[in-house]
Design an enzyme around this catalytic site. Sequence first.
Site, PDB file in Angstrom:
ATOM      1  N   ARG A  46     -22.209 -12.348   3.596  1.00  0.00           N
ATOM      2  CA  ARG A  46     -22.511 -12.681   2.207  1.00  0.00           C
ATOM      3  C   ARG A  46     -23.388 -13.925   2.152  1.00  0.00           C
ATOM      4  NH1 ARG A  46     -21.756 -17.276   2.597  1.00  0.00           N
ATOM      5  NH2 ARG A  46     -19.844 -18.491   2.543  1.00  0.00           N
ATOM      6  N   GLU A  52     -21.060 -24.161  -4.494  1.00  0.00           N
ATOM      7  CA  GLU A  52     -20.717 -24.478  -3.097  1.00  0.00           C
ATOM      8  C   GLU A  52     -19.589 -25.497  -3.032  1.00  0.00           C
ATOM      9  OE1 GLU A  52     -21.229 -22.347  -0.678  1.00  0.00           O
ATOM     10  OE2 GLU A  52     -23.378 -22.486  -1.081  1.00  0.00           O
ATOM     11  N   HIS A  53     -18.650 -25.253  -2.140  1.00  0.00           N
ATOM     12  CA  HIS A  53     -17.479 -26.132  -1.965  1.00  0.00           C
ATOM     13  C   HIS A  53     -16.662 -26.225  -3.248  1.00  0.00           C
ATOM     14  CE1 HIS A  53     -18.252 -27.629   2.165  1.00  0.00           C
ATOM     15  NE2 HIS A  53     -19.488 -27.284   1.857  1.00  0.00           N
ATOM     16  N   GLY A 145     -23.440 -19.820   7.921  1.00  0.00           N
ATOM     17  CA  GLY A 145     -23.091 -19.864   6.499  1.00  0.00           C
ATOM     18  C   GLY A 145     -23.210 -18.512   5.819  1.00  0.00           C
ATOM     19  N   SER A 147     -20.990 -16.018   6.632  1.00  0.00           N
ATOM     20  CA  SER A 147     -19.648 -15.436   6.735  1.00  0.00           C
ATOM     21  C   SER A 147     -19.514 -14.333   7.757  1.00  0.00           C
ATOM     22  CB  SER A 147     -19.182 -14.906   5.381  1.00  0.00           C
ATOM     23  OG  SER A 147     -19.038 -15.950   4.520  1.00  0.00           O
ATOM     24  N   SER A 148     -20.137 -14.513   8.902  1.00  0.00           N
ATOM     25  CA  SER A 148     -19.937 -13.522   9.967  1.00  0.00           C
ATOM     26  C   SER A 148     -18.460 -13.504  10.355  1.00  0.00           C
ATOM     27  CB  SER A 148     -20.807 -13.851  11.178  1.00  0.00           C
ATOM     28  OG  SER A 148     -20.515 -15.135  11.655  1.00  0.00           O
ATOM     29  N   ASP A 192     -15.385 -15.791   0.736  1.00  0.00           N
ATOM     30  CA  ASP A 192     -16.071 -14.972   1.735  1.00  0.00           C
ATOM     31  C   ASP A 192     -15.436 -13.601   1.870  1.00  0.00           C
ATOM     32  OD1 ASP A 192     -17.308 -17.332   1.965  1.00  0.00           O
ATOM     33  OD2 ASP A 192     -16.547 -17.833   3.934  1.00  0.00           O
ATOM     34  N   LYS A 236     -17.735 -23.110  12.145  1.00  0.00           N
ATOM     35  CA  LYS A 236     -16.557 -23.750  11.566  1.00  0.00           C
ATOM     36  C   LYS A 236     -15.334 -23.699  12.458  1.00  0.00           C
ATOM     37  CE  LYS A 236     -15.555 -22.402   7.572  1.00  0.00           C
ATOM     38  NZ  LYS A 236     -16.451 -21.272   7.722  1.00  0.00           N
TER      39      LYS A 236
HETATM   40  P1  NG1 Z   1     -18.997 -20.424   5.351  1.00  0.00           P
HETATM   41  O1  NG1 Z   1     -19.360 -21.626   6.070  1.00  0.00           O
HETATM   42  O2  NG1 Z   1     -20.170 -19.718   4.854  1.00  0.00           O
HETATM   43  O3  NG1 Z   1     -18.105 -19.517   6.122  1.00  0.00           O
HETATM   44  C1  NG1 Z   1     -17.170 -21.829   3.910  1.00  0.00           C
HETATM   45  C2  NG1 Z   1     -15.832 -21.292   3.400  1.00  0.00           C
HETATM   46  C3  NG1 Z   1     -15.951 -20.808   1.953  1.00  0.00           C
HETATM   47  C4  NG1 Z   1     -16.552 -21.898   1.079  1.00  0.00           C
HETATM   48  C5  NG1 Z   1     -17.861 -22.397   1.703  1.00  0.00           C
HETATM   49  C6  NG1 Z   1     -18.477 -23.565   0.944  1.00  0.00           C
HETATM   50  C7  NG1 Z   1     -14.295 -20.184   5.019  1.00  0.00           C
HETATM   51  C8  NG1 Z   1     -13.959 -18.914   5.723  1.00  0.00           C
HETATM   52  N1  NG1 Z   1     -15.379 -20.164   4.223  1.00  0.00           N
HETATM   53  O4  NG1 Z   1     -18.119 -20.803   4.023  1.00  0.00           O
HETATM   54  O5  NG1 Z   1     -14.682 -20.412   1.477  1.00  0.00           O
HETATM   55  O6  NG1 Z   1     -15.651 -22.957   0.877  1.00  0.00           O
HETATM   56  O7  NG1 Z   1     -17.666 -22.825   3.049  1.00  0.00           O
HETATM   57  O8  NG1 Z   1     -18.766 -23.198  -0.366  1.00  0.00           O
HETATM   58  O9  NG1 Z   1     -13.615 -21.175   5.182  1.00  0.00           O
END
Ligand code: NG1
Length: 464
Positions: A46, A52-53, A145, A147-148, A192, A236
Amino acid sequence: MARLDDLLAMLPPVRREAPCVRRVFARAAECDANGGGWRLVRAPGRVNLIGEHTDYNGLPVMPMAINREITALFRPLPRGQVSLLSADGFRPRVFHASRAIDTYRKGDWGNYAKAAVQKLTSEFGLDSPSGLEAVIGGDIPGGAGLSSSSALVVAMALAFAAVNNLEIEPSRLADLMADGEQYVGTRGGGMDQAACLLGEQDRALRMDFRPLRIQPVPLPEGAEVIIANSLVVAEKSAEAKARYNLRSAECAMACALLGTHYGSEYPLLAHFHAAFEDPAAALEGVIEPRPMKPEEIAGRLAMTMGEFDQHFLDLGKGESLKVPGTGFQPYARARHVLTETRRVEKAQQALTAGDIAEVGALMNASHASCRDDHEVSCSELEALTRAARESGAAGARLTGAGFGGCIVALARSEDVSSVLDGIRRRYYEDWAARERPELLEQMQGSVSDNLFTSRPQTGARVLG
Ligand code: NG1
């Protein structure tokens, strides 16, 4: 249960031709010359257009599912055995489904499968679940970023649910997996997994949480979404996790400080947001707009340092967040989250009205707030958003957690090819080649794999 050829034919032509899909099918064919008993699951990545955040504060986001996805072939195995083969070169993984599964080392791809399997096994009280064999591949750039990781969690959850005959509503599964993914140690929101499961063709999703609510927002005719990877890996599950969790802790500190002033409890910034007509204004003059040391915050909250550590910094399993040398920034973090929420609301209106210029302006403002108040940008994301704007995008911003990964840009259809060209030249061939050549050397695939357009796609599902 279909044969491999039949399953392949169920995919749209563009996915059938994708190299990762070819690899998954070839690997499965090697496992089984008869090609029998397989089913197929698809789970898209996605991109978040704005918001964001905000999700982990209970506040809205606006993502859409994209045309890059996890594809997995799977079939049942007896006695709860889970056996995973990667078509993308990760090490094979084997474990047993149970209500409490030990994690692999940090950063191991198998942890995302374990997260899904453990959550479903415990949630549904499965005493002797069916296991599964799966061949998994994908073309969602990792640590970018997009969401893989959540797509992998969702793909495994759908496969495990299928072999155990569990029928779970997509929105319930999204909530379960948002919780389940915390197994890898991130205090994520819920965006995500929900975007992956509930994606709709040609529509972005205005998403609210607790409970999860979705309002589809059509992407205006004549607007295109461009995604570009800075090539800085912000994984992450490894070190960016601490910085991400720190933002969540700073937001919790802001809530606690606001509570002492207003005499109410705000478990999340969403509760504070709901209590005031102009929440960003209600923040002013209540928390100082400067970094604060832990002792100062603890003193304001009448907490001992032990209580402070336990309340805000403890991550469980013996892990805790480090105090940043510069102190915490509850004011700036809360201001980002509250102003970002307003931008999500305005972007929903502007998208509905087909006002591409306004959506672009809101995306630019969101990026500035992510950079200045939430401090989740980096020099590469600055260069990339600049490249997109200078090339004619209506707006551009970092997307996902930040600290690297991708940007999302909005462009008018007639400008798309010149924006793509401009980003290629300005960022990949010029800025990155000069300032960070090693990023290009380590790049996965070609520039085209890291710079592409996507319409909003439908959510994850099992075929066959
Ligand atoms: P990413 O880094 O795209 O996986 C993370 C969080 C989201 C959201 C965003 C910031 C997980 C799985 N995903 O996304 O829920 O907080 O950062 O908007 O922790």
